[in-house]
Design a protein around this motif. Structure first.
Motif, PDB file in Angstrom:
ATOM      1  N   SER A 193      -4.538   5.749   6.805  1.00  0.00           N
ATOM      2  CA  SER A 193      -3.985   4.395   6.874  1.00  0.00           C
ATOM      3  C   SER A 193      -2.616   4.384   7.544  1.00  0.00           C
ATOM      4  CB  SER A 193      -3.894   3.784   5.472  1.00  0.00           C
ATOM      5  OG  SER A 193      -2.830   4.346   4.706  1.00  0.00           O
TER       6      SER A 193
ATOM      7  N   TYR B  30      -4.679   2.281   0.603  1.00  0.00           N
ATOM      8  CA  TYR B  30      -5.412   1.395   1.511  1.00  0.00           C
ATOM      9  C   TYR B  30      -6.553   2.142   2.173  1.00  0.00           C
ATOM     10  CZ  TYR B  30      -6.264  -1.922   5.322  1.00  0.00           C
ATOM     11  OH  TYR B  30      -6.850  -2.810   6.190  1.00  0.00           O
ATOM     12  N   ASP B  31      -7.732   1.533   2.190  1.00  0.00           N
ATOM     13  CA  ASP B  31      -8.903   2.066   2.886  1.00  0.00           C
ATOM     14  C   ASP B  31      -8.973   1.374   4.246  1.00  0.00           C
ATOM     15  OD1 ASP B  31     -11.450   2.682   3.869  1.00  0.00           O
ATOM     16  OD2 ASP B  31     -12.287   2.851   1.848  1.00  0.00           O
ATOM     17  N   TYR B  32      -8.541   2.068   5.281  1.00  0.00           N
ATOM     18  CA  TYR B  32      -8.437   1.460   6.613  1.00  0.00           C
ATOM     19  C   TYR B  32      -9.804   1.007   7.124  1.00  0.00           C
ATOM     20  CZ  TYR B  32      -6.978   0.785  11.470  1.00  0.00           C
ATOM     21  OH  TYR B  32      -6.714   0.248  12.711  1.00  0.00           O
TER      22      TYR B  32
ATOM     23  N   GLY C 235      -9.478  -2.703   2.496  1.00  0.00           N
ATOM     24  CA  GLY C 235      -9.047  -3.055   1.152  1.00  0.00           C
ATOM     25  C   GLY C 235      -8.641  -1.826   0.390  1.00  0.00           C
ATOM     26  N   ALA C 236      -8.500  -1.954  -0.929  1.00  0.00           N
ATOM     27  CA  ALA C 236      -8.092  -0.818  -1.752  1.00  0.00           C
ATOM     28  C   ALA C 236      -9.162   0.277  -1.721  1.00  0.00           C
ATOM     29  CB  ALA C 236      -7.839  -1.277  -3.179  1.00  0.00           C
ATOM     30  N   TYR C 237      -8.701   1.516  -1.731  1.00  0.00           N
ATOM     31  CA  TYR C 237      -9.634   2.640  -1.709  1.00  0.00           C
ATOM     32  C   TYR C 237     -10.287   2.782  -3.080  1.00  0.00           C
ATOM     33  CZ  TYR C 237     -11.543   7.302  -1.092  1.00  0.00           C
ATOM     34  OH  TYR C 237     -12.397   8.380  -1.018  1.00  0.00           O
TER      35      TYR C 237
ATOM     36  N   TRP D  43       0.820  -1.212   0.000  1.00  0.00           N
ATOM     37  CA  TRP D  43       0.000   0.000   0.000  1.00  0.00           C
ATOM     38  C   TRP D  43       0.855   1.265   0.000  1.00  0.00           C
ATOM     39  CZ3 TRP D  43      -4.555  -1.765  -1.145  1.00  0.00           C
ATOM     40  CH2 TRP D  43      -4.997  -2.987  -0.634  1.00  0.00           C
TER      41      TRP D  43
ATOM     42  N   GLN E 204      -2.229   2.867  11.484  1.00  0.00           N
ATOM     43  CA  GLN E 204      -1.264   1.777  11.613  1.00  0.00           C
ATOM     44  C   GLN E 204      -0.285   2.063  12.744  1.00  0.00           C
ATOM     45  OE1 GLN E 204       0.890  -0.843   8.434  1.00  0.00           O
ATOM     46  NE2 GLN E 204       1.993   1.086   8.506  1.00  0.00           N
TER      47      GLN E 204
ATOM     48  N   ARG F 286       3.132   2.108   2.232  1.00  0.00           N
ATOM     49  CA  ARG F 286       3.419   2.587   3.583  1.00  0.00           C
ATOM     50  C   ARG F 286       4.791   2.105   4.041  1.00  0.00           C
ATOM     51  NH1 ARG F 286      -1.899   0.565   6.684  1.00  0.00           N
ATOM     52  NH2 ARG F 286      -1.083  -1.394   5.793  1.00  0.00           N
TER      53      ARG F 286
ATOM     54  N   THR G 211     -10.022   2.182  -8.596  1.00  0.00           N
ATOM     55  CA  THR G 211      -9.052   2.078  -7.510  1.00  0.00           C
ATOM     56  C   THR G 211      -8.075   3.240  -7.598  1.00  0.00           C
ATOM     57  OG1 THR G 211      -9.197  -0.328  -7.502  1.00  0.00           O
ATOM     58  CG2 THR G 211      -7.232   0.651  -6.505  1.00  0.00           C
TER      59      THR G 211
END
Length: 626
Positions: free
Chosen positions: A202, A152-154, A158-160, A99, A206, A101, A166
């Motif tokens: 995200s 990333y969609d926290y 999943g994927a935003y 993602w 995290q 990060r 996407t």
């Protein structure tokens, strides 16, 4: 040798020990006192390993935690591989997840393998009775943008997804806004986009899941000011079920007007660039500390509690050098007098105390400095902290006056565009596309020429998007006809007053684009901040002697003398002037006191406080005048 023209006795209450404070017993308000801790940067730069960090945390817990030091912070580039070719601004050596990060380098942080991040390190730190912190950069990494990783969609796991597609790193990155001092490393993200906000969320969710208690956020303040990212991150941290200390780190000097836009969003914020063990770095902090105190910024409203102007880490003890890939290997370059001056100013200004030296090699002298009970008492519990202007200094015991260059010169600086002072530029047209813009406040002085710059429309851009972005913007030139334009980016990171003042070949870069508003404000396109002109000493450093005053919680008065000159100075003040700095206090004509650094009991002051102070040294008095 210290010479005094008065007699003092020991003040009551001087033997307070910070070890009596239990951090868990503090009020629930977050950051009610200036934070204290240890940061890895001054001793390890960016290469610290899990083994070295946890060993350092053990020592902090054993030796410094009883004195209020509760945070241990991993500074920058914990995600960078320590291999050949990797350095501060290298590209392609970072560990990122799918993602985009940042993840700890598993070679240096083996417990991070398997997607654990810093969870296990944070757990061990918490078991030591300490709190765990990390340094993070602005926005998104260039490496993630080049890889065009999905966002990333926290909340959904999943994927935003938005508008049926996407979203990826290149959709949210603002490439024209890289981190000034690490341009290959990180760039801003567009927080007006849902995907941009999702990416930042995200990240910080995290960090909270890892058990992080302290976030040091770099490249969003000072030179790289980004109030949108600061505001959004502050909101994410506010929503967590436990307080997380939010700290900002700038590239260079910060004005109080700029800090007033963010102090309610954070808990501590650097007001200078990096402070290293150089006397010229210590010098630059005197005016800065004075200005933030005068603006009543000390202990003001902050994120879930209070906020504190931060004079930076204390580079004392066993150190490394900035930007290196070599661990601690040398002693602090400051003399003992200079070290006392530094930590005394930090305490009198109620700055957070973040020690930077290698605690594995903590000598008794350094330990004594950072755990001095009077300094720690002042830093935590004093009030009415401010510069005390009623002091005099003469050159050494002979009494010859020190000659100091006090001439002033104009210096360009940045401030918030909401600052009324920013609306002080005026312009006159010299030709259709050319004119002159001058700073109004200097134009009325008979002894000084006004600061003026020539302006013109920017050169034609190569593409339509750049031309549209620069519409209505101007270039600023020192002289008409020259082809070098004022560049707002200093591309440096050290402690000094901010001077954009570099002229470079004219380009269409955002940092060379300026806009003059109808109200008379000069806005820079890169920062979104406004230019002002300040008057600085001709030698660019504070000179002579300085003094600070504060009130203790038991009514005592703290008074410090600082000798910033290169020779011994006899510094003095009248006891009758103490009340001028402490309105409302009724003081006796005589005061009982002790000088802290000599440890001597000197009797009773009646009219004058006077002492000889070594070059670059200080004296600190505890007075009882009730």
């Amino acid at each position: 040798m210290v010479l005094l023209s008065f007699y003092c006795i020991l003040c009551s209450g001087l033997e307070f020990r910070v070890s009596s404070i239990n951090p868990e017993d503090r009020e629930p308000e977050h950051a009610i006192l200036p934070p204290r801790g240890w940061n890895s940067y001054d001793s390890f730069c960016w290469i610290i390993s899990e083994k070295d960090f946890l060993k350092s945390a053990e020592i902090v817990s054993q030796r410094l935690r009883p004195h209020g030091y509760e945070y241990v912070v991993v500074d920058y580039l914990w995600y960078r591989k320590h291999v050949k070719g990797a350095w501060v601004d290298s590209l392609g050596f970072d560990v990122i997840d799918k993602w985009g990060r940042m993840m700890p380098d598993p070679a240096r942080w083996p417990s991070s393998r398997g997607g654990n991040g810093f969870k296990r390190v944070a757990k061990k730190v918490h078991d030591l009775g300490l709190k765990f912190g990390i340094h993070v950069m602005r926005g998104i990494s260039t490496q993630a943008v080049n890889a065009n990783t999905p966002i990333y969609d926290y909340d959904k796991g999943g994927a935003y997804m938005e508008s049926g597609r996407t979203w990826r790193a290149q959709d949210i990155a603002i490439k024209e806004k890289p981190c000034i001092w690490m341009p290959h490393g990180f760039m801003a993200v567009n927080t007006s986009l849902g995907a941009g906000r999702a990416f930042l969320k995200s990240l910080y969710k995290q960090y909270a899941d890892w058990g992080v208690d302290f976030v040091k956020h770099d490249c969003v303040f000072g030179d790289d000011f980004d109030v949108d990212e600061i505001s959004f991150v502050s909101g994410v941290l506010r929503e967590q079920n436990r307080p997380i200390m939010y700290s900002l780190s700038p590239g260079t000097y910060v004005t109080p007007a700029l800090a007033q836009q963010i102090n309610g969003l954070v808990n501590m914020y650097r007001v200078t660039g990096d402070d290293w063990d150089k006397w010229e770095h210590v010098l630059t902090h005197f005016n800065t500390a004075r200005d933030f105190s005068a603006f009543n910024m000390t202990g003001a409203q902050g994120l879930r509690g209070r906020s504190w102007p931060d004079l930076d880490m204390l580079p004392l003890g066993w150190l490394t050098d900035h930007g290196t890939d070599k661990g601690p290997y040398r002693a602090c370059n400051l003399s003992l007098d200079e070290q006392k001056t530094q930590i005394t100013l930090w305490a009198m200004a109620k700055s957070p105390l973040m020690f930077g030296g290698d605690v594995r090699k903590l000598d008794n002298t350094t330990f004594g400095l950072i755990t001095n009970p009077t300094l720690l008492e002042i830093d935590y519990f004093s009030s009415n902290n401010k510069e005390f202007p009623y002091v005099n200094g003469i050159n050494g015991p002979t009494g010859n006056n020190k000659v100091v260059d006090t001439s002033k010169k104009p210096v360009l600086a940045f401030t918030s565009c909401e600052d009324a002072k920013a609306n002080s530029w005026s312009t006159q047209s010299l030709a259709k596309d050319h004119g002159q813009i001058c700073w109004k406040e200097s134009s009325g002085s008979k002894s000084r020429e006004p600061l003026c710059l020539h302006h013109r429309r920017p050169l034609e851009a190569l593409n339509e998007a750049t031309m549209k972005r620069n519409q209505g913007k101007i270039h600023l030139l020192q002289n008409e006809g020259m082809e070098s334009c004022l560049d707002a980016s200093p591309k440096r990171k050290h402690a000094s007053h901010y001077r954009p003042g570099s002229f470079s070949p004219c380009r269409t870069d955002a940092n060379q684009m300026w806009e003059l508003t109808e109200s008379g404000a000069l806005v820079n396109s890169y920062y979104g901040l406004c230019a002002v002109v300040n008057l600085a000493e001709a030698n660019a450093e504070p000179c002579g002697v300085r003094s600070w005053i504060a009130t203790g919680r038991n009514g005592e008065i703290y008074l410090s003398f600082f000798n910033l000159n290169d020779v011994k100075m006899v510094i003095s003040a009248k006891t009758s002037d103490l009340a001028k700095a402490l309105p409302g206090r009724k003081l006796n004509a005589s005061c009982k006191c002790q000088e802290v650094w000599s440890g001597k009991d000197f009797g009773v002051l009646r009219k004058t406080i006077s002492t000889e102070v070594e070059k670059h040294g200080c004296a600190l008095f505890v007075l009882n005048c009730s």
